[in-house]
Design a protein around this motif. Sequence first.
Motif, PDB file in Angstrom:
ATOM      1  N   LEU A  97     -24.472  -3.167  18.416  1.00 24.86           N
ATOM      2  CA  LEU A  97     -24.763  -2.668  17.165  1.00 24.86           C
ATOM      3  C   LEU A  97     -25.541  -3.410  16.086  1.00 24.86           C
ATOM      4  O   LEU A  97     -26.292  -2.665  15.301  1.00 24.86           O
ATOM      5  CB  LEU A  97     -23.293  -2.284  16.600  1.00 24.86           C
ATOM      6  CG  LEU A  97     -22.602  -1.320  17.257  1.00 24.86           C
ATOM      7  CD1 LEU A  97     -21.098  -1.013  16.542  1.00 24.86           C
ATOM      8  CD2 LEU A  97     -23.258   0.116  17.161  1.00 24.86           C
ATOM      9  N   TRP A  98     -25.455  -4.589  16.072  1.00 22.21           N
ATOM     10  CA  TRP A  98     -26.124  -5.429  15.215  1.00 22.21           C
ATOM     11  C   TRP A  98     -27.638  -5.389  15.774  1.00 22.21           C
ATOM     12  O   TRP A  98     -28.669  -5.543  14.948  1.00 22.21           O
ATOM     13  CB  TRP A  98     -25.741  -6.911  15.315  1.00 22.21           C
ATOM     14  CG  TRP A  98     -26.159  -7.733  14.268  1.00 22.21           C
ATOM     15  CD1 TRP A  98     -27.168  -8.734  14.451  1.00 22.21           C
ATOM     16  CD2 TRP A  98     -26.050  -7.618  12.803  1.00 22.21           C
ATOM     17  NE1 TRP A  98     -27.502  -9.489  13.390  1.00 22.21           N
ATOM     18  CE2 TRP A  98     -26.894  -8.705  12.311  1.00 22.21           C
ATOM     19  CE3 TRP A  98     -25.567  -6.923  12.104  1.00 22.21           C
ATOM     20  CZ2 TRP A  98     -26.934  -8.957  10.897  1.00 22.21           C
ATOM     21  CZ3 TRP A  98     -25.594  -7.125  10.622  1.00 22.21           C
ATOM     22  CH2 TRP A  98     -26.294  -8.132  10.106  1.00 22.21           C
ATOM     23  N   ASN A  99     -28.070  -5.669  17.147  1.00 23.38           N
ATOM     24  CA  ASN A  99     -29.453  -5.981  17.415  1.00 23.38           C
ATOM     25  C   ASN A  99     -30.157  -4.776  18.165  1.00 23.38           C
ATOM     26  O   ASN A  99     -31.422  -5.022  18.336  1.00 23.38           O
ATOM     27  CB  ASN A  99     -29.242  -7.137  18.660  1.00 23.38           C
ATOM     28  CG  ASN A  99     -29.044  -8.386  17.959  1.00 23.38           C
ATOM     29  OD1 ASN A  99     -29.523  -8.855  16.875  1.00 23.38           O
ATOM     30  ND2 ASN A  99     -27.967  -9.015  18.577  1.00 23.38           N
ATOM     31  N   ILE A 134     -20.095   8.391  11.838  1.00 27.16           N
ATOM     32  CA  ILE A 134     -20.902   9.625  11.449  1.00 27.16           C
ATOM     33  C   ILE A 134     -20.338  10.782  10.743  1.00 27.16           C
ATOM     34  O   ILE A 134     -20.626  11.408   9.691  1.00 27.16           O
ATOM     35  CB  ILE A 134     -21.957  10.316  12.635  1.00 27.16           C
ATOM     36  CG1 ILE A 134     -22.888   9.139  13.119  1.00 27.16           C
ATOM     37  CG2 ILE A 134     -22.275  11.427  12.521  1.00 27.16           C
ATOM     38  CD1 ILE A 134     -23.332   9.198  14.619  1.00 27.16           C
ATOM     39  N   ASN A 135     -19.012  10.944  11.246  1.00 22.70           N
ATOM     40  CA  ASN A 135     -17.970  11.762  10.901  1.00 22.70           C
ATOM     41  C   ASN A 135     -17.484  11.863   9.337  1.00 22.70           C
ATOM     42  O   ASN A 135     -17.069  12.326   8.583  1.00 22.70           O
ATOM     43  CB  ASN A 135     -16.886  12.248  11.913  1.00 22.70           C
ATOM     44  CG  ASN A 135     -17.218  12.740  13.144  1.00 22.70           C
ATOM     45  OD1 ASN A 135     -18.586  13.357  13.136  1.00 22.70           O
ATOM     46  ND2 ASN A 135     -16.245  12.423  14.253  1.00 22.70           N
ATOM     47  N   LYS A 175     -24.354  -2.037   8.033  1.00 22.91           N
ATOM     48  CA  LYS A 175     -25.297  -1.564   8.806  1.00 22.91           C
ATOM     49  C   LYS A 175     -24.770  -0.178   9.540  1.00 22.91           C
ATOM     50  O   LYS A 175     -25.792   0.599   9.554  1.00 22.91           O
ATOM     51  CB  LYS A 175     -25.651  -2.677   9.792  1.00 22.91           C
ATOM     52  CG  LYS A 175     -26.799  -2.155  10.620  1.00 22.91           C
ATOM     53  CD  LYS A 175     -27.354  -3.100  11.519  1.00 22.91           C
ATOM     54  CE  LYS A 175     -28.725  -2.636  12.254  1.00 22.91           C
ATOM     55  NZ  LYS A 175     -29.262  -3.727  13.164  1.00 22.91           N
ATOM     56  N   ILE A 176     -23.620  -0.254   9.999  1.00 26.24           N
ATOM     57  CA  ILE A 176     -23.174   1.018  10.710  1.00 26.24           C
ATOM     58  C   ILE A 176     -23.258   2.103   9.773  1.00 26.24           C
ATOM     59  O   ILE A 176     -23.470   3.275  10.173  1.00 26.24           O
ATOM     60  CB  ILE A 176     -21.699   0.534  11.198  1.00 26.24           C
ATOM     61  CG1 ILE A 176     -22.010  -0.301  12.303  1.00 26.24           C
ATOM     62  CG2 ILE A 176     -21.282   1.894  11.957  1.00 26.24           C
ATOM     63  CD1 ILE A 176     -20.795  -1.047  12.948  1.00 26.24           C
ATOM     64  N   ALA A 222     -25.295   5.410  10.895  1.00 33.21           N
ATOM     65  CA  ALA A 222     -24.491   6.683  10.706  1.00 33.21           C
ATOM     66  C   ALA A 222     -25.552   7.542  10.131  1.00 33.21           C
ATOM     67  O   ALA A 222     -25.747   9.001  10.786  1.00 33.21           O
ATOM     68  CB  ALA A 222     -23.326   6.846   9.854  1.00 33.21           C
ATOM     69  N   PRO A 223     -26.287   7.415   9.052  1.00 31.15           N
ATOM     70  CA  PRO A 223     -27.416   8.402   8.610  1.00 31.15           C
ATOM     71  C   PRO A 223     -28.294   8.939   9.640  1.00 31.15           C
ATOM     72  O   PRO A 223     -28.697  10.055   9.986  1.00 31.15           O
ATOM     73  CB  PRO A 223     -27.918   8.036   7.369  1.00 31.15           C
ATOM     74  CG  PRO A 223     -26.944   7.120   7.015  1.00 31.15           C
ATOM     75  CD  PRO A 223     -26.071   6.256   8.286  1.00 31.15           C
TER      76      PRO A 223
END
Length: 169
Positions: free
Chosen positions: A25-27, A52-53, A125-126, A131-132
């Motif tokens: 998720l970071w890279n 996302i939800n 960041k997530i 998410a968007p």
Amino acid sequence: MGNKKLGRPTDQRLAVLRNQVSFLLWNGQLETTVAKAKSVRSAAEKLLTLAINTYTDTIKVEKDVVNAKGVKSKRKVLIDGPQKLAARRRIMAKVYDLHEVKSKEESKAQFTARTKHINHPLVEKIFNELAPKYAKRAKELGQGGGYTRIMKLGNRRGDDAAMALVELV
């Protein structure tokens, strides 16, 4: 976090998956064995779906702020709603807290100013970037899921393990 046992005790397996999901998720990509890649994909997709939800659940609140001169004023602030807060806590329990890295061109003062208000960079960041992006993608394609891709790379030279590249789409 995953279904396969990966030949490790539970605590070690969960730590490896937590580390690899955080790194992915970071890279944005991760090279690992095929079995670990499948487990990482499963865990990462669940975390992204959760984000996302709930990423739009925010509340406007007025807070009293005291400036350097001691003057009180009211300021409107966006805070997390209950669903987003619960999702944020669940995600924080499943990933490691990675830290921002200072770039070579950036001075220490610039780095400090940039990261001053960020307590959990990976979680931010997530919710603020990933998410968007994936919500927009899901809306355009009319489907949810499919946030990651696994590409098989061949076998590793030393032990002949099947390797794969997991990346965010």
